[in-house]
Design a protein around this motif. Structure first.
Motif, mmCIF file in Angstrom:
data_model
loop_
_atom_site.group_PDB
_atom_site.id
_atom_site.type_symbol
_atom_site.label_atom_id
_atom_site.label_comp_id
_atom_site.label_asym_id
_atom_site.label_seq_id
_atom_site.Cartn_x
_atom_site.Cartn_y
_atom_site.Cartn_z
ATOM 1 N N GLY A 58 1.793 6.689 -0.208
ATOM 2 C CA GLY A 58 0.586 5.886 -0.017
ATOM 3 C C GLY A 58 0.395 4.958 -1.199
ATOM 4 N N ASP A 59 -0.504 4.004 -1.052
ATOM 5 C CA ASP A 59 -0.785 3.060 -2.125
ATOM 6 C C ASP A 59 -1.461 3.764 -3.304
ATOM 7 N N ASN A 60 -1.484 3.104 -4.458
ATOM 8 C CA ASN A 60 -2.216 3.631 -5.608
ATOM 9 C C ASN A 60 -3.682 3.852 -5.231
ATOM 10 N N GLY A 61 -4.216 5.016 -5.627
ATOM 11 C CA GLY A 61 -5.603 5.319 -5.314
ATOM 12 C C GLY A 61 -5.823 5.948 -3.958
ATOM 13 N N SER A 62 -4.737 6.262 -3.250
ATOM 14 C CA SER A 62 -4.891 6.837 -1.907
ATOM 15 C C SER A 62 -5.158 8.337 -1.938
ATOM 16 N N GLY A 63 -4.992 8.983 -3.114
ATOM 17 C CA GLY A 63 -5.308 10.406 -3.242
ATOM 18 C C GLY A 63 -4.109 11.328 -3.320
ATOM 19 N N LYS A 64 -2.919 10.777 -3.495
ATOM 20 C CA LYS A 64 -1.692 11.591 -3.482
ATOM 21 C C LYS A 64 -1.687 12.628 -4.602
ATOM 22 N N SER A 65 -1.861 12.172 -5.842
ATOM 23 C CA SER A 65 -1.794 13.080 -6.988
ATOM 24 C C SER A 65 -2.956 14.071 -6.990
ATOM 25 N N THR A 66 -4.126 13.617 -6.540
ATOM 26 C CA THR A 66 -5.269 14.523 -6.445
ATOM 27 C C THR A 66 -4.979 15.655 -5.471
ATOM 28 N N LEU A 67 -4.384 15.327 -4.339
ATOM 29 C CA LEU A 67 -4.023 16.344 -3.351
ATOM 30 C C LEU A 67 -3.055 17.353 -3.947
ATOM 31 N N LEU A 68 -2.048 16.860 -4.675
ATOM 32 C CA LEU A 68 -1.055 17.765 -5.259
ATOM 33 C C LEU A 68 -1.688 18.667 -6.320
ATOM 34 N N LYS A 69 -2.619 18.126 -7.094
ATOM 35 C CA LYS A 69 -3.291 18.923 -8.129
ATOM 36 C C LYS A 69 -4.179 19.995 -7.515
ATOM 37 N N ILE A 70 -4.778 19.725 -6.372
ATOM 38 C CA ILE A 70 -5.576 20.746 -5.696
ATOM 39 C C ILE A 70 -4.668 21.850 -5.171
ATOM 40 N N ILE A 71 -3.534 21.467 -4.588
ATOM 41 C CA ILE A 71 -2.584 22.468 -4.098
ATOM 42 C C ILE A 71 -2.055 23.302 -5.256
ATOM 43 N N ALA A 72 -1.879 22.661 -6.429
ATOM 44 C CA ALA A 72 -1.385 23.365 -7.616
ATOM 45 C C ALA A 72 -2.473 24.186 -8.303
ATOM 46 N N ASN A 73 -3.682 24.142 -7.781
ATOM 47 C CA ASN A 73 -4.827 24.884 -8.325
ATOM 48 C C ASN A 73 -5.259 24.353 -9.697
ATOM 49 N N ILE A 74 -4.974 23.080 -9.963
ATOM 50 C CA ILE A 74 -5.441 22.430 -11.186
ATOM 51 C C ILE A 74 -6.844 21.875 -10.967
ATOM 52 N N LEU A 75 -7.081 21.351 -9.777
ATOM 53 C CA LEU A 75 -8.408 20.887 -9.386
ATOM 54 C C LEU A 75 -8.927 21.760 -8.248
ATOM 55 N N ARG A 76 -10.243 21.879 -8.162
ATOM 56 C CA ARG A 76 -10.867 22.618 -7.069
ATOM 57 C C ARG A 76 -11.349 21.633 -6.007
ATOM 58 N N PRO A 77 -11.167 21.949 -4.739
ATOM 59 C CA PRO A 77 -11.629 21.042 -3.692
ATOM 60 C C PRO A 77 -13.146 21.073 -3.559
ATOM 61 N N THR A 78 -13.727 20.003 -3.100
ATOM 62 C CA THR A 78 -15.157 19.975 -2.796
ATOM 63 C C THR A 78 -15.444 20.803 -1.544
ATOM 64 N N LYS A 79 -14.594 20.649 -0.557
ATOM 65 C CA LYS A 79 -14.664 21.447 0.663
ATOM 66 C C LYS A 79 -13.241 21.697 1.152
ATOM 67 N N GLY A 80 -13.072 22.745 1.961
ATOM 68 C CA GLY A 80 -11.772 23.021 2.538
ATOM 69 C C GLY A 80 -11.019 24.117 1.815
ATOM 70 N N ASN A 81 -9.846 24.458 2.339
ATOM 71 C CA ASN A 81 -9.055 25.570 1.813
ATOM 72 C C ASN A 81 -7.582 25.204 1.700
ATOM 73 N N VAL A 82 -6.938 25.838 0.718
ATOM 74 C CA VAL A 82 -5.488 25.741 0.549
ATOM 75 C C VAL A 82 -4.939 27.145 0.401
ATOM 76 N N ARG A 83 -3.920 27.491 1.194
ATOM 77 C CA ARG A 83 -3.268 28.794 1.092
ATOM 78 C C ARG A 83 -1.780 28.597 0.857
ATOM 79 N N ILE A 84 -1.261 29.297 -0.145
ATOM 80 C CA ILE A 84 0.159 29.193 -0.494
ATOM 81 C C ILE A 84 0.760 30.589 -0.546
ATOM 82 N N THR A 85 1.930 30.741 0.058
ATOM 83 C CA THR A 85 2.651 32.008 0.036
ATOM 84 C C THR A 85 3.866 31.867 -0.871
ATOM 85 N N GLY A 86 3.987 32.742 -1.881
ATOM 86 C CA GLY A 86 5.146 32.705 -2.763
ATOM 87 C C GLY A 86 4.830 32.157 -4.137
ATOM 88 N N LYS A 87 5.836 32.195 -5.010
ATOM 89 C CA LYS A 87 5.702 31.722 -6.387
ATOM 90 C C LYS A 87 5.759 30.200 -6.420
#
Length: 394
Positions: A58-87
């Motif tokens: 996506g273009d700059n500012g589209s939210g790509k890195s923010t999404l990855l940081k939420i999945i990595a548990n670096i940022l907390r989402p405002t709403k919604g859930n992320v579930r990861i299985t494994g290391k």
């Protein structure tokens, strides 16, 4: 299912006033600050199966890195859930935690601890890490004396010592020189063969096409499409865009008597739409609109392609044996490229129209237009050569 993202939202509160002093903060207790809510991600949902490699573009500012940081548990989402299985191992901001006054060898130990690698594991592989980074001659050199590129190579070489089930990658394939980038590609190819689940955020569409089974396209924080990579990249590059239908001409670096006036130039993609983004080897048409204020016989239209300050190619209708005939009023001429031989980069275009004997310049637009080419192959450079290899053993 290894990764499940469900109805993910992320918003940030942006203050209208910046308070940096004690006085400003005391006053702020009496006069509360006002905040503006900026929503980066809007209701994102997708699932990733074990062993899949998923691109996020996506273009700059589209939210790509923010999404990855939420999945990595670096940022907390405002709403919604992320579930990861494994290391999970995130390759996000490589080099965070390095100490500039420690040596290369000492920093490997520090960074390994941050990445969750045991002392025994890193002790057994420290030579391999330093060699992979190409820093064998700098083992006892303080980190502050190395270039930023060398530091990132060291961080990457340390980080890949992990044994992840899920790998999160943000642009790290671009580290180092071409030789080191090839090592990066080989490393991720190995992870993929071993069945590691990978999420890759990248502006390098060639790498995304090469590695990713499916790709998620984000636009303005929203999920636009999530399916097979080739379809998503085509959607991204050749997307309809109202802005592309606006005139692209400029008034500077232009000369001629304007008996024939070039009124606009458009680039047309394989879907017959105006665009300024193209994929290497796809068709391209340059359409030159004109208005002739006089009846002129057989004017010559020309075009030149530039890459930075390099004159790449030039031709005219006369060179190609195309007689334009008697010209009067409005019309256009097309320069048609069936298979774009350019590999990657931004290319500038000059267009012009002159008399049949080239003595009178009617209109010249000097490098006023440009388009981008995105690489879909593994070849390197500016232009593609239609060649093949042959091996003969004697």
């Amino acid at each position: 299912m290894v990764i499940e993202v469900e109805h993910l939202w992320k918003s940030f509160q942006i203050p209208h006033e910046r308070r940096t002093t004690l006085f400003e903060n005391i006053v702020g207790m009496i006069r509360p600050n006002h905040y503006e809510t900026y929503t980066v991600l809007k209701d994102i949902s997708f699932e990733v199966d074990e062993g899949e490699c998923i691109g996020i573009i996506g273009d700059n500012g589209s939210g790509k890195s923010t999404l990855l940081k939420i999945i990595a548990n670096i940022l907390r989402p405002t709403k919604g859930n992320v579930r990861i299985t494994g290391k999970m191992t995130p390759f996000l901001e490589l080099g965070v935690g390095f100490q500039s006054d420690l040596t290369v060898q000492e920093n490997v130990g520090v960074y390994a601890a941050i990445m969750g690698i045991s002392k025994r594991e890193i002790k057994n592989s420290i030579d391999e890490v330093i060699d992979f980074a190409g820093l064998a001659n700098f083992r006892d050199t303080k980190l502050k004396n190395l270039s930023s590129g060398m530091q990132v190579r060291l961080a990457f070489s340390t980080a890949i010592q992990t044994d992840p089930d899920v790998l999160l990658v943000d642009e790290v394939l671009a580290v180092g020189d071409k030789e080191f980038q090839q090592k990066c590609f080989e490393t991720f190819s190995k992870y993929k063969r071993e069945g590691v689940t990978i999420l890759l955020v990248s502006h390098d569409l060639g790498a995304v096409r090469r590695f990713c089974d499916k790709t998620l396209l984000l636009r303005n924080g929203e999920k636009e499409i999530f399916c097979d990579t080739n379809s998503v990249i085509d959607e991204y590059i050749y997307r309809p865009d109202e802005a592309k239908d606006q005139p692209t001409g400029k008034s500077d670096t232009r000369w001629g008597n304007k008996d024939i006036e070039i009124t606009d130039v458009k680039f047309i993609d394989k879907n017959k739409k105006y665009n300024d983004n193209f994929i290497s080897s796809d068709p391209l048409t340059v359409r030159i609109f004109y208005e002739s204020h006089e009846k002129i016989n057989s004017p010559v239209f020309g075009i030149i392609f530039y890459y930075q300050d390099t004159y790449c190619y030039g031709t005219t209708t006369e060179f190609k044996g195309c007689d334009t005939g008697l010209v009067y009023g409005r019309g256009y001429v097309d320069f048609i490229v069936e298979k774009l031989p350019l590999i990657a980069g931004e290319f500038e275009v000059t267009v012009a129209v002159a008399s049949s004997d080239y003595k009178t310049q009617y209109d010249w637009h000097n490098r006023l237009y440009s388009f981008n080419v995105h690489n879909q192959m593994r070849d390197l450079g500016i232009f593609s050569v239609d060649g093949s290899w042959k091996v003969v053993q004697q």
